[in-house]
Design a protein around this motif. Structure first.
Motif, PDB file in Angstrom:
ATOM      1  N   SER A 245       0.858  -1.184   0.000  1.00 38.92           N
ATOM      2  CA  SER A 245       0.000   0.000   0.000  1.00 38.92           C
ATOM      3  C   SER A 245       0.894   1.234   0.000  1.00 38.92           C
ATOM      4  O   SER A 245       2.012   1.211   0.515  1.00 38.92           O
ATOM      5  CB  SER A 245      -0.893   0.001   1.239  1.00 38.92           C
ATOM      6  N   SER A 246       0.401   2.322  -0.548  1.00 36.72           N
ATOM      7  CA  SER A 246       1.206   3.540  -0.652  1.00 36.72           C
ATOM      8  C   SER A 246       1.564   4.086   0.731  1.00 36.72           C
ATOM      9  O   SER A 246       0.664   4.422   1.514  1.00 36.72           O
ATOM     10  CB  SER A 246       0.435   4.620  -1.425  1.00 36.72           C
ATOM     11  N   PRO A 247       2.857   4.192   1.058  1.00 41.36           N
ATOM     12  CA  PRO A 247       3.260   4.824   2.322  1.00 41.36           C
ATOM     13  C   PRO A 247       2.808   6.291   2.338  1.00 41.36           C
ATOM     14  O   PRO A 247       2.696   6.924   1.280  1.00 41.36           O
ATOM     15  CB  PRO A 247       4.794   4.716   2.301  1.00 41.36           C
ATOM     16  N   LYS A 248       2.545   6.836   3.506  1.00 40.24           N
ATOM     17  CA  LYS A 248       2.048   8.210   3.617  1.00 40.24           C
ATOM     18  C   LYS A 248       2.972   9.214   2.939  1.00 40.24           C
ATOM     19  O   LYS A 248       2.521  10.186   2.333  1.00 40.24           O
ATOM     20  CB  LYS A 248       1.863   8.577   5.089  1.00 40.24           C
ATOM     21  N   ASP A 249       4.291   8.979   3.054  1.00 41.23           N
ATOM     22  CA  ASP A 249       5.254   9.923   2.480  1.00 41.23           C
ATOM     23  C   ASP A 249       5.235   9.933   0.953  1.00 41.23           C
ATOM     24  O   ASP A 249       5.796  10.830   0.322  1.00 41.23           O
ATOM     25  CB  ASP A 249       6.674   9.598   2.967  1.00 41.23           C
TER      26      ASP A 249
ATOM     27  N   ASP B 103      -3.550   7.687  -2.170  1.00 41.22           N
ATOM     28  CA  ASP B 103      -3.591   6.856  -0.964  1.00 41.22           C
ATOM     29  C   ASP B 103      -4.250   5.505  -1.200  1.00 41.22           C
ATOM     30  O   ASP B 103      -4.077   4.570  -0.416  1.00 41.22           O
ATOM     31  CB  ASP B 103      -4.288   7.581   0.191  1.00 41.22           C
TER      32      ASP B 103
ATOM     33  N   ILE C 273      11.217  -0.417   2.522  1.00 37.81           N
ATOM     34  CA  ILE C 273      10.008   0.197   1.958  1.00 37.81           C
ATOM     35  C   ILE C 273       8.780  -0.230   2.771  1.00 37.81           C
ATOM     36  O   ILE C 273       7.918   0.594   3.108  1.00 37.81           O
ATOM     37  CB  ILE C 273       9.820  -0.200   0.483  1.00 37.81           C
ATOM     38  N   LYS C 274       8.690  -1.527   3.088  1.00 42.85           N
ATOM     39  CA  LYS C 274       7.550  -2.043   3.842  1.00 42.85           C
ATOM     40  C   LYS C 274       7.479  -1.430   5.229  1.00 42.85           C
ATOM     41  O   LYS C 274       6.414  -1.357   5.840  1.00 42.85           O
ATOM     42  CB  LYS C 274       7.619  -3.573   3.931  1.00 42.85           C
TER      43      LYS C 274
ATOM     44  N   LEU D  42       8.089   1.663   5.959  1.00 38.18           N
ATOM     45  CA  LEU D  42       7.623   3.040   5.890  1.00 38.18           C
ATOM     46  C   LEU D  42       6.131   3.104   6.222  1.00 38.18           C
ATOM     47  O   LEU D  42       5.366   2.238   5.841  1.00 38.18           O
ATOM     48  CB  LEU D  42       7.850   3.623   4.492  1.00 38.18           C
ATOM     49  N   LYS D  43       5.717   4.119   6.891  1.00 42.74           N
ATOM     50  CA  LYS D  43       4.312   4.285   7.278  1.00 42.74           C
ATOM     51  C   LYS D  43       3.650   5.340   6.401  1.00 42.74           C
ATOM     52  O   LYS D  43       4.273   6.205   5.859  1.00 42.74           O
ATOM     53  CB  LYS D  43       4.210   4.686   8.750  1.00 42.74           C
TER      54      LYS D  43
END
Length: 218
Positions: free
Chosen positions: A152-156, A198, A214-215, A217-218
């Motif tokens: 899923s797309s990280p917030k950053d 998002d 990468i995983k 990352l939040k």
């Protein structure tokens, strides 16, 4: 890092526990067999000899705090049913259970199992589909050093373009496709100007250690 419990350490349970641990997660593995517990001990965070059909044996383990619990017990249907009942009553967040047949699956679902696993059937379908409907990924010889995953797309990442993120240079990973959920669409080899939303799912290729970053990352 996530936390998982694996109950039952036959072939399926052993490799499930080992794989989760190798991916950097905390794994508690348990079985009534001392030999099986000793075999898996070097490959998990903690290995316990206990009878998971006994509620009093499960309660002190804090399984309700785990991200998921996997019931991977053998051919005794009654055993997995009782364990599933206990985990549900304890308040486990997510229960995955191995089923022997469709009736077994129905019972496990009614007792709170969120996901049902049919190892032999699922593998047979995967193999047959790879033969009848081959695709490019079937012929890419990925080694243990590389991973091809969906995240899923990280917030950053949200609101930024692939060019701006420069993932190849900064993280050494490649975005080879993007699944758009709103509306549903799959973009193969997205352009550098693609803006991440998002609701997007990123399909990435890279070294295992880089994918893990990468995983995380939040």
């Amino acid at each position: 890092m996530k936390r998982f419990a694996v109950i039952g350490l036959g072939n399926f349970g052993f490799y499930a526990a080992k794989s989760l641990f190798e991916d950097g997660h905390e794994v508690i593995a348990m079985d009534i067999s001392k030999a099986r517990v000793q075999a898996v001990a070097p490959h998990v965070s903690d290995a316990l000899v206990l009878d998971a059909t006994e509620m009093n044996a499960l309660k002190p383990l804090g399984l309700e705090q785990m991200d998921a619990s996997i019931i991977a017990t053998g051919t005794r249907i009654g055993t997995s049913i009782l364990i599933c009942l206990h985990l549900h009553e304890i308040g486990c967040k997510r229960i995955l259970a191995k089923a022997m047949d469709e009736d077994h699956e129905k019972i496990l679902k009614r007792l709170g199992a969120a996901e049902i696993i049919h190892p032999e059937r699922d593998m047979a379908l995967r193999v047959s589909r790879s033969l009848s409907r081959p695709n490019v990924l079937d012929f890419v010889p990925l080694s243990d050093e590389f991973d091809l995953i969906q995240v899923s797309s990280p917030k950053d990442f949200i609101g930024k373009s692939l060019k701006g993120l420069n993932l190849r240079a900064k993280h050494n990973v490649h975005v080879i496709a993007i699944k758009e959920l709103v509306p549903e669409n799959t973009v193969i080899v997205p352009s550098p100007d693609f803006i991440i939303k998002d609701s997007d799912i990123l399909i990435m290729l890279g070294k295992t250690e880089d994918i893990r970053k990468i995983k995380a990352l939040k």
